[in-house]
Motif scaffolding. Structure first.
Motif, short mmCIF file in Angstrom:
data_model
loop_
_atom_site.label_atom_id
_atom_site.label_comp_id
_atom_site.label_asym_id
_atom_site.label_seq_id
_atom_site.Cartn_x
_atom_site.Cartn_y
_atom_site.Cartn_z
N LEU A 98 0.84 -1.21 0.00
CA LEU A 98 0.00 0.00 0.00
C LEU A 98 0.87 1.26 0.00
CD1 LEU A 98 -2.84 -1.07 2.47
CD2 LEU A 98 -2.97 -0.94 -0.02
N GLU A 99 2.00 1.16 0.71
CA GLU A 99 2.94 2.30 0.74
C GLU A 99 3.48 2.58 -0.66
OE1 GLU A 99 4.62 1.81 5.19
OE2 GLU A 99 6.12 1.75 3.57
N LEU A 100 3.76 1.50 -1.38
CA LEU A 100 4.27 1.67 -2.76
C LEU A 100 3.22 2.42 -3.59
CD1 LEU A 100 6.38 1.11 -5.00
CD2 LEU A 100 5.15 -1.02 -5.48
N ILE A 101 1.97 2.03 -3.43
CA ILE A 101 0.91 2.72 -4.20
C ILE A 101 0.86 4.20 -3.83
CG2 ILE A 101 -1.60 2.87 -4.62
CD1 ILE A 101 -1.76 -0.16 -4.11
N SER A 102 0.86 4.49 -2.51
CA SER A 102 0.70 5.91 -2.16
C SER A 102 1.94 6.73 -2.53
CB SER A 102 0.28 6.11 -0.70
OG SER A 102 1.11 5.38 0.12
N LYS A 103 3.14 6.12 -2.39
CA LYS A 103 4.35 6.88 -2.78
C LYS A 103 4.36 7.08 -4.30
CE LYS A 103 7.42 5.59 0.96
NZ LYS A 103 8.26 4.47 1.37
N ALA A 104 3.97 6.05 -5.03
CA ALA A 104 3.96 6.17 -6.49
C ALA A 104 2.98 7.28 -6.89
CB ALA A 104 3.56 4.84 -7.13
N LYS A 105 1.85 7.32 -6.22
CA LYS A 105 0.87 8.37 -6.56
C LYS A 105 1.41 9.76 -6.21
CE LYS A 105 -2.39 8.84 -8.18
NZ LYS A 105 -2.42 9.18 -9.64
N ALA A 106 2.16 9.83 -5.10
CA ALA A 106 2.69 11.13 -4.69
C ALA A 106 3.79 11.60 -5.63
CB ALA A 106 3.20 11.06 -3.26
N GLU A 107 4.57 10.67 -6.16
CA GLU A 107 5.77 11.09 -6.90
C GLU A 107 5.68 10.97 -8.42
OE1 GLU A 107 9.47 10.49 -5.25
OE2 GLU A 107 8.73 10.29 -3.20
N LEU A 108 4.65 10.28 -8.92
CA LEU A 108 4.53 10.16 -10.38
C LEU A 108 3.37 11.02 -10.86
CD1 LEU A 108 4.80 6.28 -11.05
CD2 LEU A 108 6.65 7.88 -10.77
N THR A 109 3.44 11.40 -12.12
CA THR A 109 2.28 12.12 -12.68
C THR A 109 1.44 11.21 -13.56
OG1 THR A 109 3.66 12.86 -14.49
CG2 THR A 109 3.43 14.38 -12.65
N ILE A 110 2.02 10.08 -13.99
CA ILE A 110 1.26 9.17 -14.86
C ILE A 110 0.36 8.27 -14.00
CG2 ILE A 110 2.92 9.15 -16.77
CD1 ILE A 110 4.07 6.54 -15.64
N PRO A 111 -0.74 7.73 -14.58
CA PRO A 111 -1.62 6.87 -13.80
C PRO A 111 -0.93 5.61 -13.27
CG PRO A 111 -2.72 7.61 -15.80
CD PRO A 111 -1.28 8.02 -15.92
N VAL A 112 -1.35 5.22 -12.07
CA VAL A 112 -0.79 4.04 -11.41
C VAL A 112 -1.93 3.03 -11.22
CG1 VAL A 112 0.26 3.19 -9.26
CG2 VAL A 112 0.95 5.43 -10.20
N ILE A 113 -1.77 1.90 -11.89
CA ILE A 113 -2.81 0.87 -11.83
C ILE A 113 -2.30 -0.25 -10.92
CG2 ILE A 113 -4.14 -0.79 -13.23
CD1 ILE A 113 -3.65 1.16 -15.65
N ALA A 114 -3.09 -0.61 -9.93
CA ALA A 114 -2.67 -1.70 -9.03
C ALA A 114 -3.14 -3.02 -9.63
CB ALA A 114 -3.27 -1.49 -7.65
N SER A 115 -2.44 -4.10 -9.27
CA SER A 115 -2.80 -5.40 -9.86
C SER A 115 -2.89 -6.47 -8.78
CB SER A 115 -1.72 -5.77 -10.88
OG SER A 115 -1.78 -7.14 -11.19
N ILE A 116 -3.93 -7.29 -8.89
CA ILE A 116 -4.10 -8.40 -7.93
C ILE A 116 -4.18 -9.70 -8.71
CG2 ILE A 116 -5.46 -9.35 -6.03
CD1 ILE A 116 -6.79 -6.59 -5.75
N ASN A 117 -3.34 -10.65 -8.34
CA ASN A 117 -3.42 -11.97 -8.94
C ASN A 117 -4.36 -12.79 -8.05
OD1 ASN A 117 -2.44 -14.89 -8.43
ND2 ASN A 117 -1.73 -14.43 -10.47
N CYS A 118 -5.43 -13.30 -8.65
CA CYS A 118 -6.40 -13.99 -7.81
C CYS A 118 -7.07 -15.15 -8.52
CB CYS A 118 -7.46 -13.00 -7.33
SG CYS A 118 -8.07 -11.96 -8.66
N ALA A 119 -7.64 -16.04 -7.71
CA ALA A 119 -8.32 -17.21 -8.27
C ALA A 119 -9.65 -17.49 -7.58
CB ALA A 119 -7.41 -18.43 -8.17
N HIS A 120 -9.96 -16.79 -6.50
CA HIS A 120 -11.23 -16.99 -5.78
C HIS A 120 -11.74 -15.62 -5.33
CE1 HIS A 120 -8.33 -20.15 -4.74
NE2 HIS A 120 -9.33 -20.97 -5.07
N ALA A 121 -13.06 -15.54 -5.14
CA ALA A 121 -13.61 -14.28 -4.60
C ALA A 121 -13.59 -14.37 -3.07
CB ALA A 121 -15.02 -14.07 -5.11
N GLY A 122 -12.42 -14.21 -2.46
CA GLY A 122 -12.31 -14.39 -1.00
C GLY A 122 -12.32 -13.09 -0.24
#
Ligand SMILES: Cc1cc2nc3c(=O)[nH]c(=O)nc-3n(C[C@H](O)[C@H](O)[C@H](O)COP(=O)(O)O)c2cc1C
Length: 328
Positions: free
Chosen positions: A88-112
């Motif tokens: 989560l820190e990586l996401i917020s730091k990336a948002k603070a320091e980059l101007t381009i869009p930041v898309i998060a990714s989740i690898n998943c196989a079940h709706a848990g």
């Protein structure tokens, strides 16, 4: 008189300075790497996937402690919280320091229960979420329909949990890719990525053993998606498609846009040609547009989609019946 050319485009409702998106991989796993991708001209980045198992607390490791419930509980909380916090820190730091869009990714196989973390990613500032879903069919009693329902259940849950756009990165082996794409749209998915390229095992015949294959794609693999993107972009124009696998050059990127992609994801080419390839790809797109007198991406995007081309037979032909090279 020369035309003013812009590569600006939108993908999943996000404004991109160009359609070149660095796909989820190790190059998008730390802040310095992300900053370097932005400096080299990327239009957006998809962060390295966080894995459902990691969110749920490193299950494999926990199994080793299954005889010690207290240790297991402690590890479950520690691992999931610590891993998640870093991510989560990586996401917020990336948002603070980059101007381009930041898309998060989740690898998943079940709706848990992990779906709740999608909400935390949104809170951390992610501009969108890409679901990298894959279920290896190991059970012959599980029908394709059942597996697809499980995909859609994940989409349902994540879309309900967040208000940012959600896209689904699909594998190539669906019987009817248009049907699954349509159902993703019905469940308010905003886009699909065609396609993920999974780790594939190979066989070493000298040592008679299973070995890893080359994780890097080749440009020829782009042909795996051109036809289905052409079909999908004309039948489901409201769904944003990003092409992944086999985009290695500016020419490949133009092909993906011509069949109707809104985003062009790149990975292997960055490992093999270095980050400078981003600039040479966007330069190529620009000079190609100039040559064809297009001033913006929408002037030609989808021109060769299934509806765009006069000869739709080209996209329908799958067998070689009529194709007999004379000299072979
Ligand atoms: C080293 C490496 C790591 C990757 N990690 C992920 C990942 O975490 N999540 C994901 O969705 N795709 C992952 N991928 C797949 C890429 O995002 C991409 O879809 C695939 O490599 C095909 O694109 P390409 O032909 O441009 O390489 C990874 C690929 C590589 C080579």
């Amino acid at each position: 008189m020369s035309v003013m050319i812009t590569l600006e485009t939108d993908y999943l409702g996000l404004k991109l300075r160009n359609p070149l998106i660095v796909s989820s991989c190790s190059l998008t796993s730390t802040l310095p790497k992300l900053k370097s991708l932005e400096e080299h001209g990327a239009g957006a980045v998809v962060l390295k996937s966080i894995f459902e198992e990691q969110i749920m607390g490193e299950t494999a490791m926990l199994e080793r402690y299954s005889d010690y419930p207290e240790a297991s509980d402690y590890l479950h909380n520690y691992l999931s919280d610590d891993y998640l916090r870093t991510h989560l820190e990586l996401i917020s730091k990336a948002k603070a320091e980059l101007t381009i869009p930041v898309i998060a990714s989740i690898n998943c196989a079940h709706a848990g229960e992990w779906v709740d973390y999608a909400r935390r990613m949104e809170k951390a500032g992610a501009d969108a979420i890409e679901l990298n879903i894959f279920m290896l069919p190991l059970d012959m009693t599980r029908s394709s329909d059942e597996i697809e329902q499980a995909y859609l259940e994940i989409v349902n849950k994540v879309v309900a949990a967040v208000s940012i756009p959600v896209s689904v990165k699909l594998g190539i082996r669906f019987t009817n890719i248009l049907s699954i794409a349509q159902h993703i749209y019905y469940r308010r998915g905003k886009g699909v990525v065609m396609y993920n390229r999974f780790f594939e095992p190979d066989i070493d015949v000298d040592n008679i053993s299973v070995v890893s294959s080359d994780p890097m794609s080749t440009s020829a693999e782009l042909r795996n998606s051109l036809r289905t993107v052409a079909l999908c972009s004309s039948q489901l124009p409201m769904l944003d498609i990003a092409v992944s696998t086999g985009v290695h050059s500016g020419e490949d990127a133009v092909k993906a846009l011509l069949v109707g992609a809104k985003g062009v994801q790149i990975c292997s080419t960055l490992y093999t040609n270095g980050l400078e390839v981003i600039r040479s790809m966007s330069d190529y797109i620009e000079s190609w547009m100039e040559r064809h007198t297009f001033s913006k991406i929408e002037d030609f995007r989808g021109m060769l989609s299934y509806k765009g081309t006069a000869d739709t037979e080209d996209f329908q032909r799958v067998q070689y019946m009529k194709f007999f090279p004379k000299d072979r």
